[in-house]
Design an enzyme around this catalytic site. Structure first.
Site, PDB file in Angstrom:
ATOM      1  N   ARG A  70       0.858  -1.189   0.000  1.00  0.00           N
ATOM      2  CA  ARG A  70       0.000   0.000   0.000  1.00  0.00           C
ATOM      3  C   ARG A  70       0.892   1.235   0.000  1.00  0.00           C
ATOM      4  O   ARG A  70       2.012   1.209   0.505  1.00  0.00           O
ATOM      5  CB  ARG A  70      -0.899   0.014   1.247  1.00  0.00           C
ATOM      6  CG  ARG A  70      -1.694   1.311   1.420  1.00  0.00           C
ATOM      7  CD  ARG A  70      -2.605   1.284   2.619  1.00  0.00           C
ATOM      8  NE  ARG A  70      -3.031   2.642   2.992  1.00  0.00           N
ATOM      9  CZ  ARG A  70      -3.887   2.911   3.953  1.00  0.00           C
ATOM     10  NH1 ARG A  70      -4.423   1.933   4.664  1.00  0.00           N
ATOM     11  NH2 ARG A  70      -4.211   4.158   4.226  1.00  0.00           N
ATOM     12  N   HIS A  71       0.386   2.331  -0.587  1.00  0.00           N
ATOM     13  CA  HIS A  71       1.061   3.629  -0.468  1.00  0.00           C
ATOM     14  C   HIS A  71       0.826   4.137   0.957  1.00  0.00           C
ATOM     15  O   HIS A  71      -0.223   4.720   1.254  1.00  0.00           O
ATOM     16  CB  HIS A  71       0.484   4.630  -1.465  1.00  0.00           C
ATOM     17  CG  HIS A  71       0.730   4.299  -2.901  1.00  0.00           C
ATOM     18  ND1 HIS A  71       2.000   4.226  -3.434  1.00  0.00           N
ATOM     19  CD2 HIS A  71      -0.121   4.023  -3.923  1.00  0.00           C
ATOM     20  CE1 HIS A  71       1.909   3.928  -4.724  1.00  0.00           C
ATOM     21  NE2 HIS A  71       0.644   3.800  -5.038  1.00  0.00           N
ATOM     22  N   VAL A  72       1.784   3.926   1.840  1.00  0.00           N
ATOM     23  CA  VAL A  72       1.629   4.361   3.223  1.00  0.00           C
ATOM     24  C   VAL A  72       3.009   4.605   3.825  1.00  0.00           C
ATOM     25  O   VAL A  72       3.963   3.886   3.532  1.00  0.00           O
ATOM     26  CB  VAL A  72       0.842   3.312   4.055  1.00  0.00           C
ATOM     27  CG1 VAL A  72       1.606   1.998   4.170  1.00  0.00           C
ATOM     28  CG2 VAL A  72       0.477   3.853   5.434  1.00  0.00           C
TER      29      VAL A  72
END
EC number: 2.8.2.-
Length: 309
Positions: A70-72
């Site tokens: 995930r983009h995190v």
């Protein structure tokens, strides 16, 4: 036999080749039988304490072995009593990354003419067609800090100071790279990144390079290339370079570490001094060269130490 990490997190940095890697992971998860856990949330990288706890709980209870992506920004699992997973990531030249994102938000990629309209439906026409030089030279918010301070927070973490361009966030990001990431690769040398991932995490990445080089997959990967990119003026580039000086210090640090890692495992690198201005639009990843002999440290012992951290 090396320990098998059953929890891997790829907290992918935007516009650093992650869609190409996720395409590969979908094939690999079916081939090798691991649980690929992906997220549809693309625009929420910073989380409240409760959101961090909830996400870590959800990830930790996924069926193992899993690879979560995930983009995190970096999550400290141990802070909330969880087992710290193995982290991996890929970054690229900061100005190239910014330009790719700038034009992708406006015009999408080769997957479809209307792709950009779906991602940015509320963008006004004058904003969509805003000249990149005007954006930079007239200091529009999109082309200035803190928005240009983008890569470092993915490695610094969720602390509020990680969002502030400066030495504190830079040093914390470097520390996390050293202590929590098995590998941070460089997109400009993607084939070598995939080679090392196959070596370090064979249960997940075995045969990844042969899949990546397959003509059918390359054709699919080409659809994710951003369209209508233009190169800013030399003056605008120099301004961007100055505004992103912390990003470049981090990029060159990671690049140096990556080249040291390549040498340890027998892949040549021609390390050059940083140029006064970044290079742009490298047409293809560098080819892997012939292995060299390096017997300074036992490779398997080194990997064991990484997994035990």
């Amino acid at each position: 036999v090396l320990p098998f990490p059953s929890q891997v997190v790829y907290n992918r940095v935007g516009k650093c080749g992650s869609r190409t890697v996720v395409l590969l992971l979908r094939i690999l998860s079916e081939k090798h039988g691991f649980n690929l856990v992906t997220s549809d949330i693309h625009n929420k990288t910073r989380l409240t304490k409760n959101e961090q706890m909830e996400l870590i709980k959800n990830i930790s209870t996924a069926e193992q072995p899993y690879l979560f992506t995930r983009h995190v920004h970096f999550l400290n699992f141990s802070r909330f009593g969880g087992d710290q997973p193995v982290y991996i990531n890929i970054i690229r030249d900061p100005v190239n990354r910014f330009l790719s994102n700038y034009f992708f938000r406006r015009f999408g990629d080769w997957r479809g003419e209307q792709n950009h309209m779906i991602r940015t439906p509320n963008m006004r026409q004058e904003e969509r067609y805003l000249d990149i030089n005007v954006c930079i030279l007239e200091n529009y918010p999109e082309c200035s800090n803190p928005r240009l301070f983008y890569i470092i927070p993915y490695f610094c973490g969720q602390h509020p100071r990680c969002r502030e361009p400066g030495e504190w966030a830079l040093e914390r990001a470097k520390l996390n790279v050293n202590e929590n990431f098995l590998l941070v690769g460089i997109l400009e040398e993607l084939e070598d990144v995939l080679l090392l991932l196959e070596r370090f995490l064979p249960h997940y990445f075995k045969d990844v390079l042969s899949i990546y080089k397959n003509p059918e997959h390359r054709k699919l990967g080409n659809l994710t290339v951003t369209v209508k990119k233009t190169v800013p003026s030399p003056e605008a580039i120099q301004i961007l370079y100055q505004r992103m000086r912390y990003e470049y210090e981090f990029y060159y640090y990671v690049k140096e570490q990556f080249h040291l890692l390549k040498r340890k495992f027998g892949l040549k690198s021609h390390i050059r001094e940083p140029s006064p201005r970044p290079e742009f639009f490298i047409p293809s990843p560098l080819e892997t060269e012939e292995p060299i002999n390096d017997e300074e440290e036992d490779d398997e012992k080194w990997l064991e130490d990484i997994y035990k951290r």
